[in-house]
Design a protein around this motif. Structure first.
Motif, PDB file in Angstrom:
ATOM      1  N   PHE A  77      -4.426 -17.752  12.602  1.00 33.45           N
ATOM      2  CA  PHE A  77      -4.787 -18.781  13.918  1.00 33.45           C
ATOM      3  C   PHE A  77      -6.110 -18.309  14.521  1.00 33.45           C
ATOM      4  CE2 PHE A  77      -3.792 -19.746  18.119  1.00 33.45           C
ATOM      5  CZ  PHE A  77      -3.921 -21.104  18.159  1.00 33.45           C
ATOM      6  N   ALA A  78      -6.054 -17.028  14.779  1.00 34.27           N
ATOM      7  CA  ALA A  78      -7.080 -16.378  15.807  1.00 34.27           C
ATOM      8  C   ALA A  78      -7.986 -15.651  14.930  1.00 34.27           C
ATOM      9  CB  ALA A  78      -6.491 -15.664  16.722  1.00 34.27           C
ATOM     10  N   TYR A 138       1.071 -14.696  11.665  1.00 35.50           N
ATOM     11  CA  TYR A 138       0.895 -16.000  11.995  1.00 35.50           C
ATOM     12  C   TYR A 138      -0.546 -15.878  12.833  1.00 35.50           C
ATOM     13  CZ  TYR A 138       0.999 -20.258  14.794  1.00 35.50           C
ATOM     14  OH  TYR A 138       0.655 -21.598  15.011  1.00 35.50           O
ATOM     15  N   MET A 139      -0.739 -14.992  13.639  1.00 35.70           N
ATOM     16  CA  MET A 139      -2.079 -15.073  14.333  1.00 35.70           C
ATOM     17  C   MET A 139      -3.189 -14.615  13.447  1.00 35.70           C
ATOM     18  SD  MET A 139      -1.260 -16.171  17.507  1.00 35.70           S
ATOM     19  CE  MET A 139      -2.861 -15.667  18.278  1.00 35.70           C
ATOM     20  N   ARG A 140      -2.923 -14.139  12.394  1.00 39.36           N
ATOM     21  CA  ARG A 140      -4.160 -13.457  11.480  1.00 39.36           C
ATOM     22  C   ARG A 140      -4.752 -14.895  11.066  1.00 39.36           C
ATOM     23  NH1 ARG A 140      -2.207 -10.026   7.073  1.00 39.36           N
ATOM     24  NH2 ARG A 140      -2.157  -8.297   8.785  1.00 39.36           N
ATOM     25  N   VAL A 190       4.663 -12.622  13.894  1.00 40.99           N
ATOM     26  CA  VAL A 190       3.771 -13.356  14.839  1.00 40.99           C
ATOM     27  C   VAL A 190       2.354 -12.788  14.545  1.00 40.99           C
ATOM     28  CG1 VAL A 190       3.013 -13.297  17.339  1.00 40.99           C
ATOM     29  CG2 VAL A 190       5.474 -13.363  16.661  1.00 40.99           C
ATOM     30  N   LYS A 191       2.269 -11.363  13.900  1.00 42.44           N
ATOM     31  CA  LYS A 191       1.150 -10.771  13.795  1.00 42.44           C
ATOM     32  C   LYS A 191       0.526 -11.562  12.492  1.00 42.44           C
ATOM     33  CE  LYS A 191       0.861  -6.666  11.920  1.00 42.44           C
ATOM     34  NZ  LYS A 191       0.973  -5.248  11.843  1.00 42.44           N
ATOM     35  N   ARG A 226     -11.127 -12.740  14.986  1.00 44.60           N
ATOM     36  CA  ARG A 226     -11.929 -11.873  16.173  1.00 44.60           C
ATOM     37  C   ARG A 226     -13.317 -12.192  16.140  1.00 44.60           C
ATOM     38  NH1 ARG A 226      -9.648  -5.917  15.287  1.00 44.60           N
ATOM     39  NH2 ARG A 226      -7.431  -6.350  14.799  1.00 44.60           N
TER      40      ARG A 226
END
Length: 112
Positions: free
Chosen positions: A106-107, A102-104, A99-100, A109
């Protein structure tokens, strides 16, 4: 598609002037070079594939009405495949890493 072969019968070879029998090779490690330059090590052999498919089939929940190209069946196979790859690891930690990662992508900072 790359193909690796193993030999399932013993072979007769001549070594030092004497004929001898070599045991069959059921599993072999092969190294392939990918187009981007990385190397990939894979195991070749029917027993490896059979064990993986047995592991996957044991985890599938299907009935007689399921279609071969259904997205539900594909997701169940992928889930069982991921579990097979990580069978010796902590699945909660591996899922968190997945998940981490994938989110890197996707989202992002916010800039401070």
């Amino acid at each position: 598609m790359l193909h690796d072969a193993v030999v399932h019968k013993k072979t007769r070879v001549k070594r030092g002037g004497k004929w001898m029998w070599l045991k069959p090779t059921y599993v072999k490690i092969s190294t392939h070079k990918l187009p981007d330059g990385r190397k990939l090590k894979v195991k070749a052999g029917a027993q490896i594939i059979d064990r993986a498919w047995r592991f996957i089939k044991d985890r599938l929940k299907r009935n007689q009405q399921v279609k071969a190209n259904s997205s539900l069946l594909a997701s169940q196979i992928r889930s069982a495949q991921y579990e097979y790859w990580r069978r010796n690891d902590d699945l909660r930690e591996c899922t968190g890493d997945l998940v981490k990662e994938y989110m890197r992508g996707f989202a992002k900072r916010p800039n401070k």
